[in-house]
Design an enzyme around this catalytic site. Structure first.
Site, short mmCIF file in Angstrom:
data_model
loop_
_atom_site.label_atom_id
_atom_site.label_comp_id
_atom_site.label_asym_id
_atom_site.label_seq_id
_atom_site.Cartn_x
_atom_site.Cartn_y
_atom_site.Cartn_z
N CYS A 132 0.80 -1.22 0.00
CA CYS A 132 0.00 0.00 0.00
C CYS A 132 0.84 1.27 0.00
O CYS A 132 0.29 2.37 -0.12
CB CYS A 132 -0.94 0.00 1.20
SG CYS A 132 -1.85 -1.54 1.36
N HIS B 267 -3.20 7.99 5.49
CA HIS B 267 -3.38 6.65 4.92
C HIS B 267 -4.80 6.19 5.24
O HIS B 267 -5.48 5.66 4.37
CB HIS B 267 -2.34 5.69 5.50
CG HIS B 267 -2.32 4.36 4.84
ND1 HIS B 267 -2.16 4.21 3.47
CD2 HIS B 267 -2.43 3.10 5.33
CE1 HIS B 267 -2.19 2.92 3.17
NE2 HIS B 267 -2.36 2.23 4.28
N GLU C 283 -1.81 5.63 13.16
CA GLU C 283 -1.45 6.81 12.37
C GLU C 283 -1.73 8.08 13.15
O GLU C 283 -0.94 9.04 13.10
CB GLU C 283 -2.21 6.82 11.04
CG GLU C 283 -1.73 7.90 10.09
CD GLU C 283 -2.35 7.80 8.71
OE1 GLU C 283 -1.88 8.52 7.81
OE2 GLU C 283 -3.30 7.01 8.52
N LYS D 151 -9.92 7.87 1.32
CA LYS D 151 -10.36 6.48 1.17
C LYS D 151 -11.81 6.31 1.61
O LYS D 151 -12.44 5.30 1.29
CB LYS D 151 -9.44 5.55 1.96
CG LYS D 151 -8.05 5.36 1.36
CD LYS D 151 -7.24 4.34 2.14
CE LYS D 151 -5.86 4.13 1.56
NZ LYS D 151 -4.96 5.30 1.78
N HIS E 273 -9.74 1.58 -0.73
CA HIS E 273 -8.28 1.45 -0.67
C HIS E 273 -7.76 0.79 -1.94
O HIS E 273 -8.03 -0.39 -2.18
CB HIS E 273 -7.90 0.64 0.57
CG HIS E 273 -6.43 0.60 0.84
ND1 HIS E 273 -5.49 1.23 0.04
CD2 HIS E 273 -5.73 0.00 1.84
CE1 HIS E 273 -4.29 1.02 0.53
NE2 HIS E 273 -4.41 0.28 1.63
N PHE F 291 1.60 -3.28 4.08
CA PHE F 291 1.97 -4.58 4.63
C PHE F 291 3.48 -4.80 4.41
O PHE F 291 4.05 -4.40 3.39
CB PHE F 291 1.21 -5.71 3.92
CG PHE F 291 -0.22 -5.86 4.37
CD1 PHE F 291 -0.74 -5.09 5.39
CD2 PHE F 291 -1.05 -6.80 3.77
CE1 PHE F 291 -2.05 -5.25 5.82
CE2 PHE F 291 -2.36 -6.97 4.18
CZ PHE F 291 -2.87 -6.19 5.20
#
Length: 415
Positions: A166, A305, A316, A337, A342, A401
């Site tokens: 991502c 994010h 975050e 998002k 996403h 990830f």
């Protein structure tokens, strides 16, 4: 060598809320939600039935039928976004008779052509694997979007594909920024593309309990909301044209924003979970600020994010507080998002476009469908309504990830 200034002169995007960068941005300003029932395959009996699909995309509007048939969907999306970005930048498409050996390409994809892997696996099991498509390998590999964009526009410099989950789209833009700033390239076509709303991809994320399993699109992707319960898969592509400020001014190009900082770190902690206190993400933000020589107090907006997962959003938020201290409560933080879902390897590129346009347009996007505050997420998330506010610096975060963290810092162009 003295570091060169880098600006954005072209943008293109194909997203769940628009078929161009400008159309997608207007949809962001209007608070449009691109999430709905999955139509790419039959979801009967499946736990996840919602996604953020690109609607009514016709690749033949951007390429001929023969070329389209030899590209995976994610590559088609990338080429379409790149074509828009190049035209927006006022650059000739072919490059014939022009030296483009210092024009490069960096386009990310997290999973590449996973849809084709599913299709050809079934065909191979039924008819024999020696009968799969001869185009299967070149259509499925993650670097082919970058390769096809380079071929289309004659980009003969560095051509690369960050595959960092991502964080990939942001890594592509950041790596392109550094290549130009440090003198290795003069122009870069950069971004990300993803198309993995497929039974296998959705099934994999479902089994690891990463996806939202409800049926109400308005309560599906709800970043920072206390009722968030997993992300919504999206698809799409975004491409930016970066070049030296000197070249942009010399040719009278339109400038959207300046790229001024890039931070790139790794948690080195866990396959999927962020490090405690999101320390890797915090370091990436701090690195981007230091790279630009910008004070934390100068930042007015962060495109987070913000995936709508419990760990990401709380982590975050903590990372932002670590880096910005008391100023964290003064700046605006939102997650687009909530509208696009996403898009994995495309997310950072799409959000780079939105962040640069936020500076250019003097408008901060909302986090739509925000209803229930979470004590662990106590910043200003621009709930439900965007704001007409001009800020000087804006940050875009991407966390992936594998512990990948990438952060881009943009400055408003005042020329």
């Amino acid at each position: 060598m003295e570091k060169r200034r880098v600006v954005i002169t072209g943008m293109g995007a194909v997203t769940p809320i628009g078929h161009s960068a400008r159309e997608s941005w207007q949809a962001v300003k209007d608070g449009v939600c691109g999430i709905g029932p999955i139509t790419h395959y039959d979801t009967t009996g499946r736990k996840v039935t919602l996604a953020a699909e690109v609607k009514d995309f016709d690749p033949e509007e951007w390429m001929d039928k023969k070329d389209a048939k030899r590209m995976g969907r994610y590559t088609q999306l990338a080429v379409a976004a790149a074509a828009e970005a190049m035209a927006d930048a006022g650059l000739e498409a072919s490059g014939e008779g022009e030296d483009r050996t210092r024009w490069g390409c960096a386009i990310s994809s997290g999973i590449g052509g996973i849809d084709l892997t599913e299709q050809e696996s079934i065909k191979g099991a039924e008819k024999g694997f020696d009968r799969v498509s001869p185009f299967y390998i070149p259509m499925v590999i993650s670097n082919m979007a970058a390769g096809m964009v380079a071929i289309r526009f004659g980009l003969k410099g560095m051509c690369t594909c960050p595959v960092t989950a991502c964080a990939g789209g942001s890594n592509a833009v950041g790596d392109a920024f550094r290549a130009i700033r440090d003198g290795y390239a003069d122009k870069m076509v950069c971004g990300g593309a993803e198309a993995c709303i497929t039974p296998l991809a959705i099934g994999g994320f479902t089994s690891m309990r990463a996806l939202h399993t409800g049926t109400d699109p308005e309560r599906a992707s709800v970043p920072f909301d206390a009722q968030r319960s997993g992300f919504v898969m999206g698809e799409g592509a975004a491409v930016l044209v970066l070049e030296t400020l000197e070249d942009a001014l010399a040719r009278g190009a339109h400038i959207y924003a300046e790229v001024v900082g890039y931070g790139c770190t790794c948690d080195a902690y866990h396959m999927t979970a962020p490090a405690p206190h999101a320390e890797g993400g915090a370091r990436a933000m701090a690195e981007a600020l230091a790279d630009a020589g910008a004070a934390p107090e100068a930042v007015g907006y962060i495109n987070a994010h913000g995936t709508s997962t419990a760990l990401n959003d709380a982590g975050e938020t903590e990372a932002i507080k670590t880096v910005f201290g008391a100023h964290a409560y003064e700046l605006a933080v939102s997650s687009t998002k909530s509208m696009t879902g996403h898009m994995l390897g495309a997310a950072g590129a799409v959000e780079a476009v939105f962040t640069a346009l936020a500076l250019w347009d003097g408008y901060l996007p909302a986090t739509i469908h925000y209803q229930v505050p979470d004590p662990a997420c106590d910043l200003d998330y621009v709930p439900n309504e965007g704001r007409k506010v001009q800020v000087e610096y804006a940050l875009s975060n991407s966390l992936g990830f594998g512990g990948h963290n990438a952060c881009l810092l943009f400055r408003r162009w005042e020329g």
